[in-house]
Scaffold this motif. Sequence first.
Motif, PDB file in Angstrom:
ATOM      1  N   GLY A 189       0.821  -1.206   0.000  1.00 30.02           N
ATOM      2  CA  GLY A 189       0.000   0.000   0.000  1.00 30.02           C
ATOM      3  C   GLY A 189       0.857   1.258   0.000  1.00 30.02           C
ATOM      4  N   ARG A 190       0.575   2.176  -0.909  1.00 27.71           N
ATOM      5  CA  ARG A 190       1.382   3.383  -1.027  1.00 27.71           C
ATOM      6  C   ARG A 190       0.566   4.659  -0.821  1.00 27.71           C
ATOM      7  NH1 ARG A 190       4.457   0.291  -0.080  1.00 27.71           N
ATOM      8  NH2 ARG A 190       6.238  -0.524  -1.257  1.00 27.71           N
ATOM      9  N   LYS A 191      -0.720   4.589  -1.106  1.00 28.87           N
ATOM     10  CA  LYS A 191      -1.560   5.790  -1.005  1.00 28.87           C
ATOM     11  C   LYS A 191      -2.586   5.610   0.112  1.00 28.87           C
ATOM     12  CE  LYS A 191      -1.125   7.159  -5.866  1.00 28.87           C
ATOM     13  NZ  LYS A 191      -1.850   7.494  -7.109  1.00 28.87           N
ATOM     14  N   MET A 192      -2.304   6.239   1.235  1.00 30.57           N
ATOM     15  CA  MET A 192      -3.203   6.185   2.378  1.00 30.57           C
ATOM     16  C   MET A 192      -3.289   7.570   2.988  1.00 30.57           C
ATOM     17  SD  MET A 192      -2.145   2.557   4.065  1.00 30.57           S
ATOM     18  CE  MET A 192      -0.557   2.393   3.295  1.00 30.57           C
ATOM     19  N   VAL A 193      -4.500   8.015   3.277  1.00 31.25           N
ATOM     20  CA  VAL A 193      -4.697   9.381   3.762  1.00 31.25           C
ATOM     21  C   VAL A 193      -5.631   9.360   4.972  1.00 31.25           C
ATOM     22  CG1 VAL A 193      -5.456  11.711   3.180  1.00 31.25           C
ATOM     23  CG2 VAL A 193      -4.478  10.235   1.389  1.00 31.25           C
ATOM     24  N   LYS A 194      -5.152   9.878   6.096  1.00 32.69           N
ATOM     25  CA  LYS A 194      -6.032  10.054   7.256  1.00 32.69           C
ATOM     26  C   LYS A 194      -7.049  11.138   6.914  1.00 32.69           C
ATOM     27  CE  LYS A 194      -5.538   8.803  11.174  1.00 32.69           C
ATOM     28  NZ  LYS A 194      -4.447   9.063  12.123  1.00 32.69           N
ATOM     29  N   LEU A 195      -8.299  10.906   7.250  1.00 33.62           N
ATOM     30  CA  LEU A 195      -9.357  11.852   6.893  1.00 33.62           C
ATOM     31  C   LEU A 195      -9.634  12.824   8.043  1.00 33.62           C
ATOM     32  CD1 LEU A 195     -11.877   9.457   5.099  1.00 33.62           C
ATOM     33  CD2 LEU A 195     -10.035  10.817   4.102  1.00 33.62           C
ATOM     34  N   PRO A 196      -9.908  14.081   7.713  1.00 32.13           N
ATOM     35  CA  PRO A 196     -10.194  15.077   8.756  1.00 32.13           C
ATOM     36  C   PRO A 196     -11.641  15.005   9.220  1.00 32.13           C
ATOM     37  CG  PRO A 196     -10.237  16.128   6.609  1.00 32.13           C
ATOM     38  CD  PRO A 196      -9.872  14.683   6.366  1.00 32.13           C
ATOM     39  N   VAL A 197     -11.983  13.899   9.874  1.00 32.50           N
ATOM     40  CA  VAL A 197     -13.347  13.708  10.366  1.00 32.50           C
ATOM     41  C   VAL A 197     -13.324  13.639  11.882  1.00 32.50           C
ATOM     42  CG1 VAL A 197     -14.144  12.543   8.273  1.00 32.50           C
ATOM     43  CG2 VAL A 197     -13.170  11.202  10.129  1.00 32.50           C
ATOM     44  N   SER A 198     -14.511  13.868  12.465  1.00 32.51           N
ATOM     45  CA  SER A 198     -14.588  13.973  13.917  1.00 32.51           C
ATOM     46  C   SER A 198     -15.011  12.681  14.601  1.00 32.51           C
ATOM     47  CB  SER A 198     -15.575  15.085  14.294  1.00 32.51           C
ATOM     48  OG  SER A 198     -16.832  14.866  13.667  1.00 32.51           O
ATOM     49  N   ALA A 199     -15.307  11.644  13.816  1.00 37.40           N
ATOM     50  CA  ALA A 199     -15.753  10.378  14.412  1.00 37.40           C
ATOM     51  C   ALA A 199     -15.527   9.244  13.420  1.00 37.40           C
ATOM     52  CB  ALA A 199     -17.231  10.459  14.809  1.00 37.40           C
ATOM     53  N   PRO A 200     -15.416   8.006  13.903  1.00 33.42           N
ATOM     54  CA  PRO A 200     -15.226   6.838  13.027  1.00 33.42           C
ATOM     55  C   PRO A 200     -16.563   6.312  12.492  1.00 33.42           C
ATOM     56  CG  PRO A 200     -15.101   6.153  15.307  1.00 33.42           C
ATOM     57  CD  PRO A 200     -15.326   7.628  15.337  1.00 33.42           C
ATOM     58  N   PHE A 201     -17.101   7.010  11.512  1.00 26.87           N
ATOM     59  CA  PHE A 201     -18.417   6.676  10.981  1.00 26.87           C
ATOM     60  C   PHE A 201     -18.428   5.280  10.343  1.00 26.87           C
ATOM     61  CE2 PHE A 201     -18.048  11.397  10.372  1.00 26.87           C
ATOM     62  CZ  PHE A 201     -18.844  11.740  11.458  1.00 26.87           C
ATOM     63  N   HIS A 202     -19.620   4.675  10.361  1.00 29.74           N
ATOM     64  CA  HIS A 202     -19.856   3.374   9.728  1.00 29.74           C
ATOM     65  C   HIS A 202     -18.922   2.281  10.241  1.00 29.74           C
ATOM     66  CE1 HIS A 202     -22.861   5.134   7.170  1.00 29.74           C
ATOM     67  NE2 HIS A 202     -22.009   6.101   6.863  1.00 29.74           N
ATOM     68  N   SER A 203     -18.695   2.305  11.536  1.00 27.94           N
ATOM     69  CA  SER A 203     -17.938   1.239  12.197  1.00 27.94           C
ATOM     70  C   SER A 203     -18.733   0.803  13.428  1.00 27.94           C
ATOM     71  CB  SER A 203     -16.561   1.750  12.631  1.00 27.94           C
ATOM     72  OG  SER A 203     -16.659   2.569  13.789  1.00 27.94           O
ATOM     73  N   PRO A 204     -18.376  -0.345  14.024  1.00 26.22           N
ATOM     74  CA  PRO A 204     -19.084  -0.782  15.238  1.00 26.22           C
ATOM     75  C   PRO A 204     -19.027   0.229  16.379  1.00 26.22           C
ATOM     76  CG  PRO A 204     -17.856  -2.608  14.302  1.00 26.22           C
ATOM     77  CD  PRO A 204     -17.448  -1.389  13.525  1.00 26.22           C
ATOM     78  N   LEU A 205     -18.081   1.170  16.347  1.00 29.07           N
ATOM     79  CA  LEU A 205     -18.024   2.202  17.386  1.00 29.07           C
ATOM     80  C   LEU A 205     -19.228   3.138  17.323  1.00 29.07           C
ATOM     81  CD1 LEU A 205     -14.229   3.176  17.402  1.00 29.07           C
ATOM     82  CD2 LEU A 205     -15.430   1.475  18.774  1.00 29.07           C
ATOM     83  N   MET A 206     -19.988   3.056  16.242  1.00 27.55           N
ATOM     84  CA  MET A 206     -21.192   3.872  16.100  1.00 27.55           C
ATOM     85  C   MET A 206     -22.439   3.198  16.670  1.00 27.55           C
ATOM     86  SD  MET A 206     -20.725   6.883  14.663  1.00 27.55           S
ATOM     87  CE  MET A 206     -19.304   7.026  15.767  1.00 27.55           C
ATOM     88  N   GLU A 207     -22.270   2.039  17.307  1.00 27.80           N
ATOM     89  CA  GLU A 207     -23.447   1.345  17.853  1.00 27.80           C
ATOM     90  C   GLU A 207     -24.208   2.173  18.897  1.00 27.80           C
ATOM     91  OE1 GLU A 207     -22.088  -2.527  18.993  1.00 27.80           O
ATOM     92  OE2 GLU A 207     -21.831  -3.173  16.899  1.00 27.80           O
ATOM     93  N   PRO A 208     -23.531   2.965  19.751  1.00 34.10           N
ATOM     94  CA  PRO A 208     -24.307   3.840  20.648  1.00 34.10           C
ATOM     95  C   PRO A 208     -25.189   4.834  19.881  1.00 34.10           C
ATOM     96  CG  PRO A 208     -22.057   3.640  21.437  1.00 34.10           C
ATOM     97  CD  PRO A 208     -22.089   3.004  20.079  1.00 34.10           C
ATOM     98  N   ALA A 209     -24.712   5.320  18.757  1.00 35.94           N
ATOM     99  CA  ALA A 209     -25.525   6.214  17.930  1.00 35.94           C
ATOM    100  C   ALA A 209     -26.712   5.461  17.339  1.00 35.94           C
ATOM    101  CB  ALA A 209     -24.669   6.821  16.811  1.00 35.94           C
ATOM    102  N   GLN A 210     -26.501   4.213  16.969  1.00 36.82           N
ATOM    103  CA  GLN A 210     -27.595   3.392  16.457  1.00 36.82           C
ATOM    104  C   GLN A 210     -28.676   3.204  17.526  1.00 36.82           C
ATOM    105  OE1 GLN A 210     -26.828  -0.829  15.881  1.00 36.82           O
ATOM    106  NE2 GLN A 210     -27.951  -0.798  13.938  1.00 36.82           N
ATOM    107  N   VAL A 211     -28.244   2.946  18.750  1.00 36.15           N
ATOM    108  CA  VAL A 211     -29.198   2.794  19.854  1.00 36.15           C
ATOM    109  C   VAL A 211     -29.989   4.083  20.058  1.00 36.15           C
ATOM    110  CG1 VAL A 211     -29.401   2.462  22.349  1.00 36.15           C
ATOM    111  CG2 VAL A 211     -27.850   1.007  21.016  1.00 36.15           C
ATOM    112  N   ALA A 212     -29.294   5.218  20.006  1.00 39.15           N
ATOM    113  CA  ALA A 212     -29.956   6.508  20.214  1.00 39.15           C
ATOM    114  C   ALA A 212     -30.928   6.841  19.089  1.00 39.15           C
ATOM    115  CB  ALA A 212     -28.907   7.611  20.335  1.00 39.15           C
ATOM    116  N   MET A 213     -30.585   6.467  17.856  1.00 41.46           N
ATOM    117  CA  MET A 213     -31.407   6.849  16.708  1.00 41.46           C
ATOM    118  C   MET A 213     -32.541   5.894  16.414  1.00 41.46           C
ATOM    119  SD  MET A 213     -30.482   9.744  15.639  1.00 41.46           S
ATOM    120  CE  MET A 213     -31.526   9.720  14.180  1.00 41.46           C
ATOM    121  N   THR A 214     -32.489   4.679  16.942  1.00 39.99           N
ATOM    122  CA  THR A 214     -33.534   3.703  16.626  1.00 39.99           C
ATOM    123  C   THR A 214     -34.933   4.191  16.999  1.00 39.99           C
ATOM    124  OG1 THR A 214     -32.015   1.822  16.706  1.00 39.99           O
ATOM    125  CG2 THR A 214     -34.353   1.352  17.052  1.00 39.99           C
TER     126      THR A 214
END
Length: 312
Positions: A189-214
Amino acid sequence: MSTTAWLFPGQGSQAVGMGLALAEAEPAAKAVLREADEALGFALSQLMAEGPEETLKLTEHTQPAILTHSTMVVRAYGDRLPKPNFVAGHSLGEYSALVGCGALGFADAVRTVRERGRAMQVAVPVGVGAMAAILGMASVDVEACCQEAQIQTGQVVVPANFNGPGQIVIAGHAGAVEVAMELLKGRGGRKMVKLPVSAPFHSPLMEPAQVAMTPVLKALEFKTPICPLVNNVDAQLVTDPEALRQGLIRQIPGAVRWEAITDLLLEQGVTTFLELGPGKVLTGLVKKQAKEKGIEVRACSIGGPEDLVGLE
């Protein structure tokens, strides 16, 4: 007669001044801004037009702003554009797509995506999570390195967005993302870029958000759309209102399967792709994927009056 898909962008396409020319040119678009301000109880229209940029970039503001701009385009130009045979939206854009195909009311949607933004932001403290774009790597290698990084760190890192061939975004704990990137370098791998985002969207770490939004999503009224939607989490055609709702619930911690969505639309014979709202990200992805398959398509983005020239 060509088969048409309306596409709707997600976060990252926002910019100060978004929708301004459209609102000045089209009364129907200006009315959408008024409806958004009334639904939210604050002047989103002013934030979109004037910024400041740092405030607009907050996810609780970005999400309703992009949804609003996309809906402005639909309301202003929907009758002048080819009618959609299918709709699809990238992450947040799935809400815009649901409004665009008549399955969800705009006022409900704009309030909901603001709550979605807040829920996603509080799910993971700033600095704990990260996202990175991995370019030019096969999905099997990205998935394998994410799995190995999870084993090594005991933390979460997964593919979050399959945007197109060789364009994958990973998300999870910041440390695990770093380890996955190092493992990918070991595989060439040669091209990798960290993204300037405030949260790890679309990962299991978003499960609390899923609980809140259900419960929020379960309280909304969904209608049968005027055409099928291709959902994010399964990349499948959906028309059943309850299935549309469940798709929004499941996509919060689930990966965005945009490459598979584009494949499905091409298989369905779509030759005209119209990206409605700010930016041209999806237009570029579709053009590249269609070209790699040897399929000729017309793909263009429509965000304001200047974009209609030569289209009608």
